[in-house]
Design an enzyme around this catalytic site. Structure first.
Site, mmCIF file in Angstrom:
data_model
loop_
_atom_site.group_PDB
_atom_site.id
_atom_site.type_symbol
_atom_site.label_atom_id
_atom_site.label_comp_id
_atom_site.label_asym_id
_atom_site.label_seq_id
_atom_site.Cartn_x
_atom_site.Cartn_y
_atom_site.Cartn_z
ATOM 1 N N ASP A 1 -3.348 0.925 2.053
ATOM 2 C CA ASP A 1 -2.211 0.265 2.678
ATOM 3 C C ASP A 1 -2.664 -1.183 2.743
ATOM 4 O OD1 ASP A 1 -0.594 -1.077 4.566
ATOM 5 O OD2 ASP A 1 0.082 0.850 5.331
ATOM 6 N N HIS A 2 -2.154 -2.015 1.856
ATOM 7 C CA HIS A 2 -2.791 -3.330 1.727
ATOM 8 C C HIS A 2 -2.637 -4.191 2.980
ATOM 9 C CE1 HIS A 2 1.221 -4.780 0.655
ATOM 10 N NE2 HIS A 2 0.781 -6.003 0.819
ATOM 11 N N HIS B 1 3.242 0.177 6.132
ATOM 12 C CA HIS B 1 2.783 -1.073 6.754
ATOM 13 C C HIS B 1 3.253 -1.253 8.210
ATOM 14 C CE1 HIS B 1 2.024 -1.626 2.607
ATOM 15 N NE2 HIS B 1 3.175 -2.166 2.266
HETATM 16 C C1 BG6 Z 1 4.571 -3.605 -0.827
HETATM 17 C C2 BG6 Z 1 6.009 -3.274 -1.114
HETATM 18 O O1 BG6 Z 1 3.900 -2.507 -0.313
HETATM 19 O O2 BG6 Z 1 4.516 -4.674 0.107
HETATM 20 C C3 BG6 Z 1 6.755 -4.486 -1.612
HETATM 21 O O3 BG6 Z 1 6.065 -2.247 -2.097
HETATM 22 C C4 BG6 Z 1 6.603 -5.638 -0.654
HETATM 23 O O4 BG6 Z 1 8.133 -4.186 -1.797
HETATM 24 C C5 BG6 Z 1 5.142 -5.869 -0.341
HETATM 25 O O5 BG6 Z 1 7.139 -6.787 -1.263
HETATM 26 C C6 BG6 Z 1 4.987 -6.891 0.760
HETATM 27 O O6 BG6 Z 1 3.639 -7.229 0.849
HETATM 28 P P1 BG6 Z 1 3.191 -8.643 1.376
HETATM 29 O O7 BG6 Z 1 1.698 -8.580 1.402
HETATM 30 O O8 BG6 Z 1 3.712 -9.671 0.419
HETATM 31 O O9 BG6 Z 1 3.815 -8.791 2.729
#
Ligand code: BG6
Length: 491
Positions: free
Chosen positions: A180-181, A243
Site C-alpha cells: 500500500d504505497h 489507502h
Molecule cells: C493509486 C490509485 O493506488 O493511488 C490511483 O490506483 C491514484 O488511482 C494513486 O491516483 C494516488 O497516489 P498518490 O501517491 O499520487 O496520492
C-alpha cells in the site's frame, strides 16, 4: 552503513515493461544503489511478454531513471545489472528457463541467494505465478525469498480470500509483502510519531477532546489511460479500501507496546475490527458517491468521466467518495472520522485535519461564527508537514483573538533527499521489515467494510455526473458534515 548491512539481492520484476516499473521501480532501485543503501551486489531480471533484448531493456531502464532524476549519472554501469527474460506466466518452460538464468546471475553477482519477486502486473496471474515459482524450485535457495504484491488485492472479500489462499499455498504470510504505497509516504509514517512521541497530542487524542477527524485525498488527474482497470474498480476500491482505511487505522490505533511489526499491525487490526459496519439503510446517510462531469482545472477545460473514453459513455462508476466512519471503542465512541477522495478535483492534496472540541464559553470572539477551534493539520502531500491552529491576540489587531498558525514544513528542508514511497518499501522488504505492508487480516477487514457499502450501491442507479471537474466533489459531501454541525476545513 557497513557493507555487511547492505542487502544483496536479485530482484525479479513481473511486468517489467509496464508503467509502474518504469515510473517507480527503476528510479527507486537506482536511488537505493546510488545512495549506497543496498549493496552493489545486486541484479534485476525484467520479465514480461514482449520480446525485448537486454539492450532494449537497459535503454528503457536508463531512460526512466533519467526521466526521474535529470542529473543521474553512471547509468550505463547501473543498467548493466538489468537482464531481460521474455516470459509467458502460464508456461512451465518459462519458469524452467528462468530458474537457470537466476542461478547464472546469482553466481555472477554474488547476491547471497536472496530473491525478491515483485508482481507488478495484472492481478489475475498473481496466484498462478506464486505457485509456479514454488513448483519450479525458485523458492529453494540459501538466502530468503519474498513476494511483493501490487494492488488490487482482490475485488471484494470473496475474491481477496481466494487470491490469498492461492498465494499462501506457496508463500508464508511473513514472506508476503502487500503494497500500500501510502504506507511508504514519509508523513503517513509520521502519524504514529506525531501522536505517540508528543504528550500534548496523545493525552488529548480521544473523544473527550477531539470533535472529528477529516481525511482528504484529492487528485486533479482524471482516469488517464487506466479506464479498463478504473471503471471496474471505482474510487472506493481504488483508494478507500486501502489507502484511506490505512490512514484511519494509523490515526485511531492504540500505542503499540513495542515498535515491532506484529505489535503495530495488531493495533491497526483492532481498529479495523472496531470499525462500525453499516446497516444497508445507513449507507446512503454515511456515504456519498460522485462522478465528475466536465469542468475546468487550473484554467483548462476538461471533459467529464463519461467522455474520457468510448467505453465509459454509460459508466456508473464512482470517481469520488466521501464517508463518515465510526470506531466503536472506548477512545473513539461518538467521534466521526470523515474521509473523502476523488479524481478531477480542485487540487492534488492529501491531508488530515484533527478538529479539537471548542472551549465552553465564547469570551474572545465577537460572535459564535468567528470562533475557531484548535486544529492539527497533517500535510501528507505535496506539502509534507504539520500545522497547529491556535487562537491568540495579534499585535496591532482590534480583535481579541484570531487564529494563528504554527507550522513545520518538512519538504522545505529535506526536499532533495526525501525518498520516494517505493524506495522505502523496496528497502523494507529487502531487510524483512513488513511493518509498512498490509497484513492479510487488514485486507480482509477492509474488504468486509467496503463490501457492505458496495452491496447497497449496486442496488440503486446513481444520478451521475454529480460534480464538476475542478470542484471539491458533490454538494452532498458537505452535507455529510453539516448534519453534525461541522464543515470540511480547507486549510
Ligand atoms: C493509486 C490509485 O493506488 O493511488 C490511483 O490506483 C491514484 O488511482 C494513486 O491516483 C494516488 O497516489 P498518490 O501517491 O499520487 O496520492
Amino acid at each position: 552503513m557497513s557493507e555487511q548491512t547492505k542487502p544483496k539481492v536479485l530482484i525479479l520484476i513481473f511486468g517489467a515493461t509496464g508503467d509502474l516499473a518504469k515510473r517507480k521501480l527503476y528510479p527507486s532501485i537506482y536511488r537505493l544503489v546510488n545512495n549506497g543503501t543496498i549493496s552493489q551486489d545486486f541484479a534485476v531480471v525484467g520479465l514480461a511478454r514482449r520480446q525485448w533484448t537486454n539492450e532494449v531493456f537497459r535503454e528503457n531502464v536508463a531512460e526512466s531513471v533519467q526521466h526521474a532524476f535529470e542529473d543521474a549519472d553512471d547509468l550505463e554501469q547501473f543498467a548493466s545489472h538489468f537482464h531481460y527474460h521474455s516470459f509467458d506466466v502460464t508456461k512451465d518452460q518459462a519458469y524452467i528457463d528462468m530458474e537457470k538464468l537466476v542461478h547464472e546471475l546469482e553466481d555472477q553477482y554474488d547476491t547471497a541467494g536472496n530473491r525478491l519477486f515483485y508482481l507488478a502486473m495484472a492481478p489475475e496471474f498473481f496466484g498462478q505465478i506464486a505457485n509456479k515459482l514454488k513448483e519450479h524450485g525458485l523458492k529453494e535457495t540459501s538466502g530468503w525469498t519474498r513476494l511483493i504484491i501490487e494492488k488490487p488485492f482482490g475485488h471484494d472479500l470473496a475474491s481477496a480470500k481466494e487470491l490469498n489462499s492461492k498465494i499462501r499455498a506457496a508463500f508464508d504470510e511473513d514472506e508476503i509483502f502487500r503494497i500500500d504505497h501510502y504506507l511508504g509516504k514519509q508523513m503517513v509514517q509520521n502519524i504514529e510519531v506525531i501522536r505517540f512521541a508528543n504528550g500534548i497530542f496523545e493525552h488529548l487524542w480521544n473523544n473527550r477532546f477531539i470533535s472529528n477527524i477529516q481525511i482528504t485525498s484529492s487528485e486533479t488527474l482524471g482516469v488517464e489511460d487506466r479506464s479498463r482497470y478504473y471503471d471496474d474498480s471505482g474510487a472506493i476500491r481504488d483508494m478507500v479500501q486501502n489507502h484511506m482505511l490505512q490512514m484511519v487505522a494509523l490515526l485511531a490505533m492504540e500505542p503499540p507496546i513495542k515498535l515491532t511489526t506484529d505489535e503495530i499491525r495488531s493495533e491497526k487490526i483492532k481498529v479495523l475490527r472496531a470499525l462500525r459496519q453499516l446497516n444497508p439503510n445507513e449507507v446512503h446517510e454515511h456515504f456519498v458517491r460522485g462522478q465528475y462531469g466536465s469542468g475546468e482545472i487550473k484554467g483548462e477545460s476538461v471533459v467529464g468521466y463519461r467522455n474520457e473514453s468510448e467505453d465509459l459513455v454509460f459508466s456508473n462508476t464512482e470517481t469520488f467518495v466521501a464517508g463518515k466512519l465510526f470506531i466503536d471503542n472506548y477512545r473513539w465512541a461518538g467521534v466521526p472520522f470523515y474521509i473523502r477522495t476523488g479524481k478531477r478535483m480542485k487540487a492534488k492534496e492529501t491531508k488530515i485535519v484533527i478538529e479539537f472540541k471548542d472551549i465552553p464559553m465564547n469570551l474572545y470572539f465577537k460572535s459564535e461564527r468567528e470562533r475557531h477551534p484548535n486544529l492539527l493539520v497533517i500535510h501528507i502531500q505535496p506539502d509534507e508537514g504539520i500545522a497547529l491552529y491556535l487562537n491568540a491576540k495579534k499585535a496591532g489587531s482590534e480583535a481579541l483573538a484570531e487564529p494563528i498558525e504554527l507550522s513545520y514544513n518538512q519538504n522545505a528542508i529535506h526536499s532533495i533527499n526525501t525518498p520516494e514511497a517505493y524506495e522505502k518499501l523496496l528497502y523494507d522488504c529487502m531487510i524483512g521489515d513488513a511493518t509498512n505492508f498490509t497484513h492479510w487480516d487488514e485486507v480482509a477487514l477492509s474488504w468486509k467494510f467496503i463490501d457492505s457499502i458496495l452491496n447497497v450501491w449496486k442496488e440503486e442507479l446513481p444520478n451521475f455526473p454529480n460534480y464538476d471537474a475542478g470542484s471539491m466533489g458533490p454538494e452532498k459531501s458537505s452535507q455529510l458534515l453539516q448534519q453534525n454541525g461541522f464543515h470540511w476545513w480547507e486549510v
